[in-house]
Design an enzyme around this catalytic site. Structure first.
Site, short mmCIF file in Angstrom:
data_model
loop_
_atom_site.label_atom_id
_atom_site.label_comp_id
_atom_site.label_asym_id
_atom_site.label_seq_id
_atom_site.Cartn_x
_atom_site.Cartn_y
_atom_site.Cartn_z
N LYS A 112 14.14 -1.19 -36.46
CA LYS A 112 14.20 -0.49 -37.76
C LYS A 112 15.33 -1.03 -38.63
O LYS A 112 15.15 -1.32 -39.81
CB LYS A 112 14.41 1.03 -37.54
N ARG A 154 14.05 12.63 -37.00
CA ARG A 154 13.89 12.51 -35.55
C ARG A 154 13.50 13.79 -34.86
O ARG A 154 13.38 13.81 -33.63
CB ARG A 154 15.19 12.03 -34.93
N ARG A 189 22.43 -6.69 -27.90
CA ARG A 189 22.72 -6.55 -29.33
C ARG A 189 24.22 -6.50 -29.62
O ARG A 189 24.99 -5.87 -28.90
CB ARG A 189 22.08 -5.26 -29.86
N ARG A 214 27.79 -1.74 -29.60
CA ARG A 214 27.79 -0.30 -29.85
C ARG A 214 27.96 0.43 -28.52
O ARG A 214 27.37 0.04 -27.53
CB ARG A 214 26.47 0.11 -30.51
N ARG A 270 18.75 7.84 -24.89
CA ARG A 270 18.13 7.71 -26.22
C ARG A 270 16.61 7.60 -26.10
O ARG A 270 15.88 8.16 -26.91
CB ARG A 270 18.70 6.50 -26.95
#
Ligand code: AP5
Length: 211
Positions: A13, A88, A127, A156, A167
């Site tokens: 996203k 969400r 990432r 992160r 998550r």
């Protein structure tokens, strides 16, 4: 145009939102970026949100709807918005609808990026993100610099294995049902295959929007 991007963590996203938004000529509103900005600036909201974010849990709906209401009232979003990472939960979907309706707006489309959970784990484990402008990268190391703004790339905290697992479960339990809520309401919804090159995914998303 008011577009909502939907999909698992790591679906792409944050990678796609600026590209599609630029093509449509609208700004992006990413709640994750707003929250990380508040954490970085050490605001009271940031301190509260950090407790949830580091564990991979959802920040309470009233905090998110407060951010969305405040942001969407800004003139910058008068011509449309690309929503990344919101909504969400069902209460957020209902709250967004109230916010948009109050100002005579409506969602034009919901795009859901489709990707398997195994692929998500691979993507998020590799990432890095720019600590200044939040651009995500793969194949780059912490300490490298961002191509866009020269900021430092960092990992992160919620990309640690335990937080990724949380998550993904939160997505299945709380977020996935929101997609069928939009389908039932007759909102234009489209599923986009989010596996392949970044450019190919952008093209598929644009096609789904009829562009
Ligand atoms: P947020 O920042 O929104 O995180 P997320 O939804 O978990 O999504 P990600 O940013 O992890 O993934 P993405 O889909 O943007 O993928 P990306 O493009 O980076 O939210 C973080 C936290 O804030 C939440 O957990 C929650 O605590 C809180 N929060 C935020 N909004 C909230 C809300 N509305 N309600 C409650 N809480 C909220 O891509 C991932 C990686 O894959 C990158 O390395 C990228 O380079 C790579 N990649 C992208 N596309 C491809 C491709 N096609 N092929 C291969 N690799 C690719």
């Amino acid at each position: 145009m008011n577009i909502l991007l939907f999909g698992k963590p790591g679906a792409g996203k944050g990678t796609q939102a600026p590209k599609i938004a630029e093509a449509l000529g609208v700004p992006t509103l990413a709640t994750g970026d707003v929250l990380r900005g508040a954490v970085r600036d050490k605001t009271p909201m940031g301190a509260e949100a950090k407790k949830y974010m580091d564990l991979g849990k959802l920040v309470p709906d009233d905090v998110i709807l407060g951010i969305v209401g405040e942001e969407l009232a800004k003139p910058a979003y008068a011509r449309g918005v690309m929503l990344d990472g919101v909504v969400r939960t069902l209460p957020q979907a209902e709250g967004l609808e109230r916010i948009l309706t109050k100002s005579g707006r409506k969602l034009d489309a919901v795009l859901a990026f489709d990707v398997e959970s195994e692929e998500v784990v691979t993507r998020l484990s590799g990432r890095t993100v720019c600590e200044k402008c939040q651009t995500p990268y793969s194949g780059r190391s912490p300490g490298d610099t961002c191509d866009k703004c020269g900021g430092a790339l960092v990992r992160r905290k919620d990309d640690e294995p335990d937080a990724i697992r949380t998550r993904l479960s939160v997505y299945e339990a709380d977020t996935a049902p929101v997609f069928s809520w939009y389908q039932r309401r007759g909102t234009k919804v489209a599923t986009v295959n989010a596996v392949g090159s970044i450019d190919d995914v952008t093209k598929r998303a644009m096609k789904a929007l009829g562009r």
